[in-house]
Write a protein that holds these residues in place. Sequence first.
Motif, PDB file in Angstrom:
ATOM      1  N   TYR A  17      17.017  17.552  12.235  1.00 40.19           N
ATOM      2  CA  TYR A  17      17.944  18.446  13.229  1.00 40.19           C
ATOM      3  C   TYR A  17      17.143  19.296  14.319  1.00 40.19           C
ATOM      4  CZ  TYR A  17      21.467  21.991  14.164  1.00 40.19           C
ATOM      5  OH  TYR A  17      22.305  22.888  14.625  1.00 40.19           O
ATOM      6  N   ALA A  18      16.134  19.899  13.844  1.00 37.54           N
ATOM      7  CA  ALA A  18      15.290  20.828  14.683  1.00 37.54           C
ATOM      8  C   ALA A  18      14.847  20.011  15.957  1.00 37.54           C
ATOM      9  CB  ALA A  18      14.491  21.580  14.071  1.00 37.54           C
ATOM     10  N   ILE A  19      14.133  18.743  15.621  1.00 36.54           N
ATOM     11  CA  ILE A  19      13.848  17.792  16.534  1.00 36.54           C
ATOM     12  C   ILE A  19      14.870  17.398  17.517  1.00 36.54           C
ATOM     13  CG2 ILE A  19      12.657  15.674  16.910  1.00 36.54           C
ATOM     14  CD1 ILE A  19      11.134  15.968  14.144  1.00 36.54           C
ATOM     15  N   GLU A  20      15.923  17.059  16.990  1.00 30.88           N
ATOM     16  CA  GLU A  20      16.901  16.451  17.828  1.00 30.88           C
ATOM     17  C   GLU A  20      17.677  17.343  18.837  1.00 30.88           C
ATOM     18  OE1 GLU A  20      19.827  13.761  19.182  1.00 30.88           O
ATOM     19  OE2 GLU A  20      18.156  13.451  17.661  1.00 30.88           O
ATOM     20  N   ARG A  21      17.759  18.653  18.238  1.00 31.34           N
ATOM     21  CA  ARG A  21      18.193  20.038  19.013  1.00 31.34           C
ATOM     22  C   ARG A  21      17.013  20.281  19.927  1.00 31.34           C
ATOM     23  NH1 ARG A  21      22.555  18.356  18.968  1.00 31.34           N
ATOM     24  NH2 ARG A  21      24.354  19.025  17.738  1.00 31.34           N
ATOM     25  N   LYS A  22      15.684  20.111  19.658  1.00 31.42           N
ATOM     26  CA  LYS A  22      14.513  20.575  20.347  1.00 31.42           C
ATOM     27  C   LYS A  22      14.287  22.229  20.123  1.00 31.42           C
ATOM     28  CE  LYS A  22      13.894  16.995  23.882  1.00 31.42           C
ATOM     29  NZ  LYS A  22      14.990  16.036  23.170  1.00 31.42           N
ATOM     30  N   ASN A  23      14.828  22.810  18.972  1.00 30.42           N
ATOM     31  CA  ASN A  23      15.356  23.982  18.908  1.00 30.42           C
ATOM     32  C   ASN A  23      14.131  24.644  17.916  1.00 30.42           C
ATOM     33  OD1 ASN A  23      16.553  26.508  17.421  1.00 30.42           O
ATOM     34  ND2 ASN A  23      17.887  26.083  18.981  1.00 30.42           N
ATOM     35  N   LEU A  24      13.109  25.350  18.476  1.00 31.17           N
ATOM     36  CA  LEU A  24      12.051  25.874  17.557  1.00 31.17           C
ATOM     37  C   LEU A  24      12.588  26.927  16.729  1.00 31.17           C
ATOM     38  CD1 LEU A  24       9.002  25.576  17.921  1.00 31.17           C
ATOM     39  CD2 LEU A  24       8.690  27.220  19.213  1.00 31.17           C
ATOM     40  N   PRO A  25      13.512  27.782  16.824  1.00 27.39           N
ATOM     41  CA  PRO A  25      13.880  28.871  15.869  1.00 27.39           C
ATOM     42  C   PRO A  25      14.432  28.239  14.483  1.00 27.39           C
ATOM     43  CG  PRO A  25      14.448  29.504  18.108  1.00 27.39           C
ATOM     44  CD  PRO A  25      13.882  28.084  18.153  1.00 27.39           C
ATOM     45  N   SER A  26      15.037  26.886  14.718  1.00 27.85           N
ATOM     46  CA  SER A  26      15.545  26.227  13.629  1.00 27.85           C
ATOM     47  C   SER A  26      14.528  25.920  12.497  1.00 27.85           C
ATOM     48  CB  SER A  26      16.156  24.645  14.025  1.00 27.85           C
ATOM     49  OG  SER A  26      17.529  25.263  14.798  1.00 27.85           O
ATOM     50  N   CYS A  27      13.480  25.835  13.108  1.00 27.48           N
ATOM     51  CA  CYS A  27      12.278  25.402  12.186  1.00 27.48           C
ATOM     52  C   CYS A  27      11.967  26.497  11.062  1.00 27.48           C
ATOM     53  CB  CYS A  27      10.769  25.096  13.025  1.00 27.48           C
ATOM     54  SG  CYS A  27      11.057  23.688  14.221  1.00 27.48           S
ATOM     55  N   SER A  28      12.232  27.754  11.428  1.00 28.57           N
ATOM     56  CA  SER A  28      11.878  28.740  10.609  1.00 28.57           C
ATOM     57  C   SER A  28      13.167  28.703   9.251  1.00 28.57           C
ATOM     58  CB  SER A  28      12.121  30.239  11.254  1.00 28.57           C
ATOM     59  OG  SER A  28      11.245  30.173  12.431  1.00 28.57           O
ATOM     60  N   VAL A  29      13.917  27.700   9.655  1.00 35.51           N
ATOM     61  CA  VAL A  29      15.008  28.177   8.483  1.00 35.51           C
ATOM     62  C   VAL A  29      14.544  27.009   7.377  1.00 35.51           C
ATOM     63  CG1 VAL A  29      17.485  27.320   7.963  1.00 35.51           C
ATOM     64  CG2 VAL A  29      16.788  28.251   9.984  1.00 35.51           C
ATOM     65  N   ILE A  30      13.493  26.125   7.673  1.00 33.07           N
ATOM     66  CA  ILE A  30      12.957  25.350   6.572  1.00 33.07           C
ATOM     67  C   ILE A  30      12.175  25.909   5.777  1.00 33.07           C
ATOM     68  CG2 ILE A  30      11.780  22.931   6.342  1.00 33.07           C
ATOM     69  CD1 ILE A  30      12.495  22.342   9.321  1.00 33.07           C
ATOM     70  N   SER A  31      12.527  25.636   4.243  1.00 38.25           N
ATOM     71  CA  SER A  31      11.835  26.532   3.142  1.00 38.25           C
ATOM     72  C   SER A  31      10.541  25.913   2.990  1.00 38.25           C
ATOM     73  CB  SER A  31      12.619  26.743   1.974  1.00 38.25           C
ATOM     74  OG  SER A  31      13.139  25.252   1.495  1.00 38.25           O
ATOM     75  N   ASN A  32      10.429  24.501   3.178  1.00 40.46           N
ATOM     76  CA  ASN A  32       8.978  24.273   2.993  1.00 40.46           C
ATOM     77  C   ASN A  32       8.179  24.238   3.893  1.00 40.46           C
ATOM     78  OD1 ASN A  32       7.067  21.903   3.227  1.00 40.46           O
ATOM     79  ND2 ASN A  32       7.801  21.470   0.991  1.00 40.46           N
ATOM     80  N   SER A  33       7.017  25.202   3.760  1.00 40.25           N
ATOM     81  CA  SER A  33       6.214  25.441   5.017  1.00 40.25           C
ATOM     82  C   SER A  33       5.568  24.358   5.605  1.00 40.25           C
ATOM     83  CB  SER A  33       5.159  26.441   4.183  1.00 40.25           C
ATOM     84  OG  SER A  33       4.342  25.690   3.245  1.00 40.25           O
ATOM     85  N   ALA A  34       5.086  23.239   4.763  1.00 38.78           N
ATOM     86  CA  ALA A  34       4.572  22.000   5.740  1.00 38.78           C
ATOM     87  C   ALA A  34       5.373  21.672   6.689  1.00 38.78           C
ATOM     88  CB  ALA A  34       4.066  20.997   4.378  1.00 38.78           C
ATOM     89  N   TYR A  35       6.673  21.414   6.091  1.00 40.38           N
ATOM     90  CA  TYR A  35       7.787  21.017   7.053  1.00 40.38           C
ATOM     91  C   TYR A  35       8.210  21.778   8.248  1.00 40.38           C
ATOM     92  CZ  TYR A  35       9.210  16.550   4.442  1.00 40.38           C
ATOM     93  OH  TYR A  35       9.198  15.528   3.884  1.00 40.38           O
ATOM     94  N   GLY A  36       8.148  23.310   7.847  1.00 37.89           N
ATOM     95  CA  GLY A  36       8.460  24.095   9.074  1.00 37.89           C
ATOM     96  C   GLY A  36       7.348  24.180   9.974  1.00 37.89           C
ATOM     97  N   TYR A  37       5.910  24.071   9.599  1.00 41.01           N
ATOM     98  CA  TYR A  37       5.084  24.159  10.598  1.00 41.01           C
ATOM     99  C   TYR A  37       4.715  22.873  11.279  1.00 41.01           C
ATOM    100  CZ  TYR A  37       3.179  28.710   9.447  1.00 41.01           C
ATOM    101  OH  TYR A  37       3.059  30.080   9.363  1.00 41.01           O
ATOM    102  N   ALA A  38       5.283  21.687  10.690  1.00 38.91           N
ATOM    103  CA  ALA A  38       5.255  20.392  11.322  1.00 38.91           C
ATOM    104  C   ALA A  38       6.303  20.428  12.138  1.00 38.91           C
ATOM    105  CB  ALA A  38       5.503  19.373  10.299  1.00 38.91           C
TER     106      ALA A  38
END
Length: 211
Positions: free
Chosen positions: A62-83
């Motif tokens: 979702y975040a990649i498709e939207r190119k939305n950096l703030p969306s990454c912070s919603v991801i609870s898994n830290s590895a996925y969030g930083y990726a």
Amino acid sequence: NSSAYCNAIENETLKAECMRRANPPCVGINDLSNKTLCLALDRNDITACTDSPAPNDCMLQYAIERKNLPSCSVISNSAYGYACKAIISSDTSYCANPEINTSRDLCYELYAFNKNDVKACAQTTKEFYINDCYQTMAEKNKDSTLCKNLYTEPARDTCYTKMAVALFDASLCTKIPSILNRDGCVVAAARATANPGDCSYAGNGYQKIFV
């Protein structure tokens, strides 16, 4: 006809809402993971991904498709969030963050897969991720030269076998040191190509059986 009815509405806002109701989004998608991502994108709501069988993957895409950096912070898994941040920013330094010291390899692997950047595989350090990253990238890009980077000889043998079958190229089996594994590779490749001539790369015993 619902669409014809909606098109007759003059107010554009009401027309759009009518069309939306008449043609609900994502109805033709059977895979639950893909459907959940589709609905999240349609609603412009990353939290809809919590209904997915793989919520972290859904939120990442979702975040990649939207190119939305703030969306990454919603991801609870830290590895996925930083990726997520690394992928959107095209900056692997996010994966070096000390907060994900134990899952750093996953971050680099996700970056490699989503950016189609095999160089990120070189940043992985654990056997599983090294093998998985290079194997997946070899298959994705149909590049057998990546097999040499796998961590162990059995993993490299498996990689060359898979690529020989995928590329219909039994000659790749000659890169396998083990005679037994090499012959197994040749047999698999020859069956894929349906070319008995490929058996010339195997030992005499296998040539007699399969030619």
